[in-house]
Design a protein around this motif. Structure first.
Motif, mmCIF file in Angstrom:
data_model
loop_
_atom_site.group_PDB
_atom_site.id
_atom_site.type_symbol
_atom_site.label_atom_id
_atom_site.label_comp_id
_atom_site.label_asym_id
_atom_site.label_seq_id
_atom_site.Cartn_x
_atom_site.Cartn_y
_atom_site.Cartn_z
ATOM 1 N N LEU A 179 0.834 -1.202 0.000
ATOM 2 C CA LEU A 179 0.000 0.000 0.000
ATOM 3 C C LEU A 179 0.870 1.252 0.000
ATOM 4 C CD1 LEU A 179 -2.591 -1.239 2.624
ATOM 5 C CD2 LEU A 179 -3.049 -0.823 0.197
ATOM 6 N N PRO A 180 0.520 2.251 -0.791
ATOM 7 C CA PRO A 180 1.392 3.426 -0.917
ATOM 8 C C PRO A 180 1.447 4.270 0.345
ATOM 9 C CG PRO A 180 -0.672 3.778 -2.091
ATOM 10 C CD PRO A 180 -0.658 2.342 -1.672
ATOM 11 N N GLY A 181 2.664 4.712 0.677
ATOM 12 C CA GLY A 181 2.856 5.708 1.722
ATOM 13 C C GLY A 181 2.804 5.217 3.147
ATOM 14 N N VAL A 182 2.686 3.902 3.373
ATOM 15 C CA VAL A 182 2.517 3.413 4.733
ATOM 16 C C VAL A 182 3.219 2.078 4.919
ATOM 17 C CG1 VAL A 182 0.322 2.249 4.189
ATOM 18 C CG2 VAL A 182 0.800 2.960 6.560
ATOM 19 N N ARG A 183 3.741 1.866 6.115
ATOM 20 C CA ARG A 183 4.294 0.578 6.514
ATOM 21 C C ARG A 183 3.639 0.145 7.814
ATOM 22 N NH1 ARG A 183 9.103 3.616 5.294
ATOM 23 N NH2 ARG A 183 9.877 3.098 3.199
ATOM 24 N N PHE A 184 3.717 -1.142 8.100
ATOM 25 C CA PHE A 184 3.047 -1.701 9.276
ATOM 26 C C PHE A 184 4.061 -2.429 10.135
ATOM 27 C CE2 PHE A 184 0.227 -1.571 5.640
ATOM 28 C CZ PHE A 184 -0.789 -0.758 6.116
ATOM 29 N N ARG A 185 4.062 -2.078 11.410
ATOM 30 C CA ARG A 185 4.980 -2.689 12.372
ATOM 31 C C ARG A 185 4.206 -3.616 13.296
ATOM 32 N NH1 ARG A 185 6.404 -1.789 17.613
ATOM 33 N NH2 ARG A 185 4.934 -0.038 17.786
ATOM 34 N N GLU A 186 4.735 -4.807 13.506
ATOM 35 C CA GLU A 186 4.177 -5.704 14.521
ATOM 36 C C GLU A 186 4.211 -4.980 15.867
ATOM 37 O OE1 GLU A 186 5.431 -9.920 16.726
ATOM 38 O OE2 GLU A 186 6.602 -9.122 15.048
ATOM 39 N N ALA A 187 3.058 -4.927 16.549
ATOM 40 C CA ALA A 187 2.977 -4.143 17.779
ATOM 41 C C ALA A 187 2.133 -4.859 18.819
ATOM 42 C CB ALA A 187 2.371 -2.769 17.479
ATOM 43 N N TYR A 188 2.424 -4.557 20.093
ATOM 44 C CA TYR A 188 1.678 -5.109 21.226
ATOM 45 C C TYR A 188 1.354 -3.968 22.177
ATOM 46 C CZ TYR A 188 3.272 -9.451 19.229
ATOM 47 O OH TYR A 188 3.502 -10.474 18.347
ATOM 48 N N PHE A 189 0.128 -3.973 22.711
ATOM 49 C CA PHE A 189 -0.311 -2.862 23.554
ATOM 50 C C PHE A 189 -1.403 -3.338 24.492
ATOM 51 C CE2 PHE A 189 -2.617 -2.903 19.547
ATOM 52 C CZ PHE A 189 -3.952 -2.724 19.897
#
Length: 424
Positions: A317-327
């Motif tokens: 997807l253009p303009g975005v990256r996704f990081r594995e996250a925990y919250f």
């Protein structure tokens, strides 16, 4: 047989026809104050309120005035416009009307402050939240005002409720025989384009009254002109006070204005940037990040692991990256529990498409986590404006297929929207 813009926008199905055109100045009820010429260089944006005050409140002369506003109604030096107007003898401010979260912003999502007298000014504060039609008209009548002024910062998404507070207040003011003045503020995520599905009126609620796009790409003054010209059965006596210095390509951080969170879970302009896409997770059993310091940027649920981030990044997807996250949210879904999921990192906001991104995340969440489910009340249908997104994703459609399904409707909305734009 010809189609009017009003009838075309009212159609709930595929809106394939091209709308007829008419400029707001050539027949749309309402007039505009302070039409600017072409801006040269970069100037700090001057809001509608600043221009109104600089003009000595001339459009309000001789009127008893009530203001629909919230904590975002501020001057560049962060004073609230109600406090400023109350102290100025040139304007007769007699009432305040508070939307969702309240005039001073003390209420969480789905709440308001009720009726009270403001301790700072002594002004009566009336509650507009969840009021519309004649009951809201009765509030305006009881307040004794002649003119209702609207000044609230929007976030740019159809399901952000302040634009429907605007709509409901315009309709109620028309019923009550009141003038209506909209003081414009920037769309924080630019006004470059309308994106996403267009509401089917069969799914109208307070998160979407009329058929506009999910990310409308308009300012509140432009929306007021659109509402008055296309949707209100009885147009209100409308005046808009434009900004100067704002261009359609401007993000909020280029305006020189202070950011005041328009609601408790909209802490930064970066939240607004993703909100029109990731708010769709309110319609699922995943957390949309409420109860964290990054609402709508953090998404997840118990049991999700790295596979969702991997699948989302694989979409390219253009303009975005996704990081594995925990919250661990402090309230709302999964309160006090550890949720796994993703954090969005927008690295190129010019190419970023929040609605397409939201759809891609729904598709990949469903495909990578067996626990995925829609909210039982099908809230997703209210957010997207029809059953189409939900049923396509359930049928195994990919991101391109889902996004492609609303393009005819969106093209028709863009044709109508174009005639109500006030800025280049």
């Amino acid at each position: 047989m010809g189609l009017s813009r009003r009838s075309l926008l009212a159609a709930g199905g595929a809106l394939g026809a091209v709308a007829a055109t008419a400029h707001p100045a050539a027949g749309t009820p309402g007039r505009e104050t302070g039409a600017p010429g072409r801006e040269t260089g970069r100037h700090r944006v001057r809001t509608g309120f600043e221009r109104l005050a600089a003009d000595g409140y001339a459009p309000l002369a001789g009127q008893r005035v009530g203001v629909v506003t919230n904590p975002t109604g501020v001057t560049p030096d962060a004073r609230h416009l109600v406090d400023v107007m109350h102290a100025d003898e040139r304007v007769d401010l007699t009432a305040v009307f508070g939307p969702e979260h309240g005039f001073r912003g003390t209420a969480q999502a789905g709440g308001s402050e009720g009726r009270y007298d403001d301790p700072a000014t002594g002004l009566p504060v009336y509650d507009t939240y969840l009021k519309s039609g004649q009951p809201l008209a009765d509030v305006f009548t009881a307040s004794g005002v002649d003119t209702v002024v609207f000044d609230v910062q929007d976030a740019g998404a159809r399901f952000y409720t302040y634009i429907w507070t605007l709509y409901d207040c315009m309709e109620a003011a028309a019923r009550a025989g009141k003038r209506f003045v909209v003081l414009d503020r920037p769309n924080p995520v630019t006004g470059r384009a309308a994106l996403g599905p267009v509401l089917d009126r069969a799914f109208a609620t307070f998160v979407g009254r009329e058929p506009i796009a999910q990310a409308h790409g308009m300012t509140v003054a432009e929306l007021a002109l659109l509402f008055n010209g296309e949707f209100l059965a009885a147009p209100v006596a409308l005046e808009t006070v434009r900004m100067t210095g704002w261009r359609r390509s401007d993000f909020f951080d280029s305006t020189g204005l202070p950011w005041v969170p328009p609601s408790p879970n909209m802490p930064t302009p970066e939240t607004a940037l993703v909100y029109s896409g990731t708010c769709l997770f309110e319609g699922t059993n995943l957390s949309e990040g409420r109860g964290t310091t990054r609402p709508f940027e953090l998404l997840g649920a118990e049991g999700i692991d790295r596979r969702w981030a991997e699948a989302a990044n694989a979409l390219g997807l253009p303009g975005v990256r996704f990081r594995e996250a925990y919250f661990a949210p402090t309230f709302s879904k999964f309160q006090g529990k550890t949720a796994g999921g993703v954090q969005l990192h927008v690295h190129d906001r010019e190419s970023f498409d929040p609605v397409r991104t939201g759809i891609g995340l729904l598709v990949t969440a469903r495909g990578s986590w067996p626990g995925f489910a829609w909210r039982p009340d099908h809230w997703i249908d209210k957010l997207t404006g029809s059953t189409r997104v939900r049923t396509l994703i359930d049928a195994g459609a990919d991101t391109d297929e889902v996004v492609g399904a609303w393009q005819a409707d969106l093209k028709a909305f863009r044709a109508v929207r174009k005639e109500y734009l006030l800025y280049r």
